[in-house]
Write a protein that holds these residues in place. Structure first.
Motif, PDB file in Angstrom:
ATOM      1  N   THR A   1       0.675  -1.450   0.582  1.00  0.00           N
ATOM      2  CA  THR A   1      -0.058  -0.154  -0.115  1.00  0.00           C
ATOM      3  C   THR A   1       1.028   0.960   0.214  1.00  0.00           C
ATOM      4  N   THR A   2       2.010   1.275   0.296  1.00  0.00           N
ATOM      5  CA  THR A   2       2.841   2.278   0.487  1.00  0.00           C
ATOM      6  C   THR A   2       4.059   2.693  -1.227  1.00  0.00           C
ATOM      7  N   ASP A   3       3.739   1.753  -2.027  1.00  0.00           N
ATOM      8  CA  ASP A   3       4.099   1.677  -3.072  1.00  0.00           C
ATOM      9  C   ASP A   3       3.872   2.890  -3.607  1.00  0.00           C
ATOM     10  N   PRO A   4       4.860   4.130  -4.553  1.00  0.00           N
ATOM     11  CA  PRO A   4       4.188   4.422  -4.879  1.00  0.00           C
ATOM     12  C   PRO A   4       2.920   4.197  -6.517  1.00  0.00           C
ATOM     13  N   ALA A   5       1.648   5.698  -6.212  1.00  0.00           N
ATOM     14  CA  ALA A   5       0.869   5.524  -7.390  1.00  0.00           C
ATOM     15  C   ALA A   5       1.364   5.693  -8.528  1.00  0.00           C
ATOM     16  N   PHE A   6       1.777   4.526  -9.910  1.00  0.00           N
ATOM     17  CA  PHE A   6       1.878   4.977 -11.411  1.00  0.00           C
ATOM     18  C   PHE A   6       1.739   6.356 -11.890  1.00  0.00           C
ATOM     19  N   TYR A   7       0.931   7.336 -11.761  1.00  0.00           N
ATOM     20  CA  TYR A   7       0.324   8.263 -11.872  1.00  0.00           C
ATOM     21  C   TYR A   7       0.884   9.781 -11.454  1.00  0.00           C
ATOM     22  N   THR A   8       1.264   9.451  -9.885  1.00  0.00           N
ATOM     23  CA  THR A   8       1.763  10.648  -9.129  1.00  0.00           C
ATOM     24  C   THR A   8       2.492  11.443  -9.313  1.00  0.00           C
ATOM     25  N   ASN A   9       3.019  12.583  -9.299  1.00  0.00           N
ATOM     26  CA  ASN A   9       3.299  13.683 -10.094  1.00  0.00           C
ATOM     27  C   ASN A   9       4.906  13.336  -8.640  1.00  0.00           C
ATOM     28  N   TYR A  10       5.669  13.655  -8.339  1.00  0.00           N
ATOM     29  CA  TYR A  10       6.608  13.672  -7.236  1.00  0.00           C
ATOM     30  C   TYR A  10       7.673  14.955  -7.967  1.00  0.00           C
ATOM     31  N   GLY A  11       8.659  14.928  -6.452  1.00  0.00           N
ATOM     32  CA  GLY A  11       9.997  15.740  -6.408  1.00  0.00           C
ATOM     33  C   GLY A  11       9.838  16.725  -5.277  1.00  0.00           C
ATOM     34  N   SER A  12      10.564  17.501  -4.502  1.00  0.00           N
ATOM     35  CA  SER A  12      10.488  18.078  -3.385  1.00  0.00           C
ATOM     36  C   SER A  12       9.690  19.408  -3.490  1.00  0.00           C
ATOM     37  N   ALA A  13       8.651  19.181  -4.028  1.00  0.00           N
ATOM     38  CA  ALA A  13       7.415  20.073  -3.110  1.00  0.00           C
ATOM     39  C   ALA A  13       6.699  18.682  -2.867  1.00  0.00           C
ATOM     40  N   VAL A  14       6.809  17.925  -2.974  1.00  0.00           N
ATOM     41  CA  VAL A  14       5.724  16.493  -1.843  1.00  0.00           C
ATOM     42  C   VAL A  14       6.127  16.899  -0.765  1.00  0.00           C
ATOM     43  N   ASP A  15       5.434  16.807   0.518  1.00  0.00           N
ATOM     44  CA  ASP A  15       6.435  17.038   1.722  1.00  0.00           C
ATOM     45  C   ASP A  15       5.718  15.441   2.086  1.00  0.00           C
ATOM     46  N   VAL A  16       4.643  14.889   2.177  1.00  0.00           N
ATOM     47  CA  VAL A  16       4.723  13.517   2.177  1.00  0.00           C
ATOM     48  C   VAL A  16       3.559  12.437   1.539  1.00  0.00           C
ATOM     49  N   SER A  17       3.365  11.820   1.224  1.00  0.00           N
ATOM     50  CA  SER A  17       2.180  10.864   0.631  1.00  0.00           C
ATOM     51  C   SER A  17       1.658  10.423   1.245  1.00  0.00           C
ATOM     52  N   ALA A  18       0.639   9.687   0.843  1.00  0.00           N
ATOM     53  CA  ALA A  18      -0.577   8.918   1.664  1.00  0.00           C
ATOM     54  C   ALA A  18      -1.813   7.875   0.231  1.00  0.00           C
ATOM     55  N   GLY A  19      -2.311   7.428   1.395  1.00  0.00           N
ATOM     56  CA  GLY A  19      -3.261   6.105   0.387  1.00  0.00           C
ATOM     57  C   GLY A  19      -4.175   6.760  -0.947  1.00  0.00           C
TER      58      GLY A  19
END
Length: 477
Positions: free
Chosen positions: A356-374
């Protein structure tokens, strides 16, 4: 089981981003005597605004006006910028299966040998130990044994919330909820879709449905929601969103959840210089929200973008002071080759193809991300092929279903996107504030990030880490 690139994802969802125009609710670069625009009161005084310019929203708290009329009559380019269209697509919908009943009426007591009850489909809540959500209680300590978010308030700045849903009926404050569009209707969806209702359920659903399959449970079911509608039909406008955020801060909200933005290709400030002015407008609003101790939580976006890449400005996630959330999700929750008939085991052992903690294939990423969530993931081959249970990797929550006669009825449905991840964090803000009502916005954000767990993909995809409610609540007690 296979992942797919963004193009395949969008083809499956029907989200034709390439056909959208970045403009003042019309076409890119549109001009005229009846266009919407933002007025910067740091560049021009209020007295210089002509009487024939209509003021739609007065945001003097942040030195902005949202206006309609002839922008050329109000100080020229330095003082005005087009009120560009904002899209739900940035918080996207991956797939949906919804209706008045999500499961078979005979599912009330199946003891793991029949269809799962609604809460058993909530992998995002079960993995965080929000409550005992299986039909065979196993004891133990859950988040809601400590707090359910009482005494807090969260704004859902979205397409409206259907407060006729049994899991949301006692959550939404109708007196303080409001419509910020100009369509003349109220804060409810009114044809703008069920996106806001789904988000609201993730934050604060009460599991009050007494039907055979039960209801669903939110992270903070005792928080109060304000439904602040900024979409009318399928699109909204930046000025309405800014106005809703200022209003939320003035109403003492602990968090404002926004799942919206400006999707690719509208992320290049050289091609779309209006983005720089829009970034500054959001920055002022975020700064003002901090003075009122409100946290603005936004979905990072569904374009698979590296937000640190040259020529990319993903708004409003990259605005200083806005809390950005990326999305994760499982593959194989209760379906596939490794599944088990016992729903208690759907999240355990090696029964998931991806955690459940695997990055979703569509998600944006980079230093603007503070945390991830489901936010949900997907095997699109399985979804498109009608494989039973493949939708379970998405996030299950409340929706409103429009009947043939136009009436709305409550339902439950699956959606995936960073839109589904952001409200996980907004609910977490409510939990912290219920335990520490005097904590500043900075202190709440720091606590969420400090207690986040490490996850595969590291800082690039998860920022400070993956949201961890157990650690968070323990630290906040």
């Amino acid at each position: 089981m296979t992942h797919h690139n963004r193009r395949t994802f969008l083809k499956f969802t029907g989200t034709a981003l390439g056909g959208l125009a970045l403009g003042a609710g019309t076409a890119a670069g549109a001009t005229g005597a009846d266009e919407r625009f933002l007025v910067d009161l740091r560049e021009v005084s209020r007295a210089e605004v002509p009487d024939d310019v209509e003021i739609i929203h007065d945001l003097s708290e942040v030195d902005l006006l949202v206006a309609r009329g002839d922008a050329a009559a109000v100080g020229g380019a330095p003082a005005t910028t087009p009120d560009v269209t904002v899209y739900q697509a940035n918080g996207g919908v991956a797939a949906e299966a919804s209706g008045p009943k999500a499961n078979n009426e005979n599912s009330a007591s199946h003891n793991h040998d029949g269809p799962a009850t609604n809460t058993e489909l909530q992998w995002d809540k079960r993995v965080q130990s929000v409550g005992d959500l299986t039909d065979k209680p196993g004891g133990g300590k859950f988040i809601h044994d400590v707090t359910k978010g009482a005494g807090t308030r969260v704004a859902v700045v979205d397409s409206g919330v259907y407060d006729g849903h049994p899991d949301l009926a006692d959550v939404v404050n109708p007196e303080l909820s409001a419509n910020f569009t100009t369509d003349g209707m109220d804060f409810r969806p009114n044809g703008a879709g069920d996106h806001g209702t789904h988000v609201a359920g993730t934050i604060a659903a009460t599991n009050s449905n007494d039907g055979p399959a039960g209801g669903v449970l939110g992270t903070a079911p005792e928080t109060e929601l304000l439904s602040l509608r900024v979409f009318s039909g399928v699109e909204g406008v930046t000025g309405d969103t800014l106005a809703a955020l200022v209003y939320a801060a003035n109403q003492g909200c602990d968090a404002a959840n926004i799942s919206l933005g400006y999707p690719a290709p509208y992320v290049d400030p050289e091609e779309y210089p209006e983005l720089i002015a829009i970034q500054e407008a959001y920055r002022r609003v975020a700064e003002y929200a901090r003075t009122q101790e409100m946290i603005i939580v936004n979905s990072a976006g569904n374009d698979g973008l590296d937000m640190d890449a040259e020529g990319i400005l993903s708004l409003p996630t990259e605005v200083e002071g806005i809390f950005g959330v990326s999305a994760t999700g499982p593959i194989g929750f209760g379906w596939g080759e490794k599944t088990d008939d016992n729903e208690e085991k759907w999240l355990t052992g090696d029964r998931l193809e991806e955690p459940t903690t695997d990055p979703a294939f569509y998600t944006n990423y980079g230093s603007a991300v503070d945390v991830s969530a489901g936010g949900g993931d997907a095997d699109l081959d399985a979804l498109d092929g009608g494989v039973e249970g493949a939708e379970r990797d998405l996030v299950f929550s409340t929706v409103n279903v429009v009947e043939e006669d136009g009436s709305a009825v409550p339902g439950y449905g699956w959606k995936a996107g960073t839109s589904m991840a952001a409200p996980q964090v907004s609910g977490a803000v409510a939990l912290v504030r219920s335990l520490r009502p005097d904590a500043s916005a900075e202190e709440v954000e720091a606590l969420i990030m400090e207690t986040a767990s490490d996850a595969e993909g590291g800082e690039t995809y998860h920022g400070a880490g993956h949201l961890d409610l157990k650690r968070l609540v323990k630290a906040a007690e």
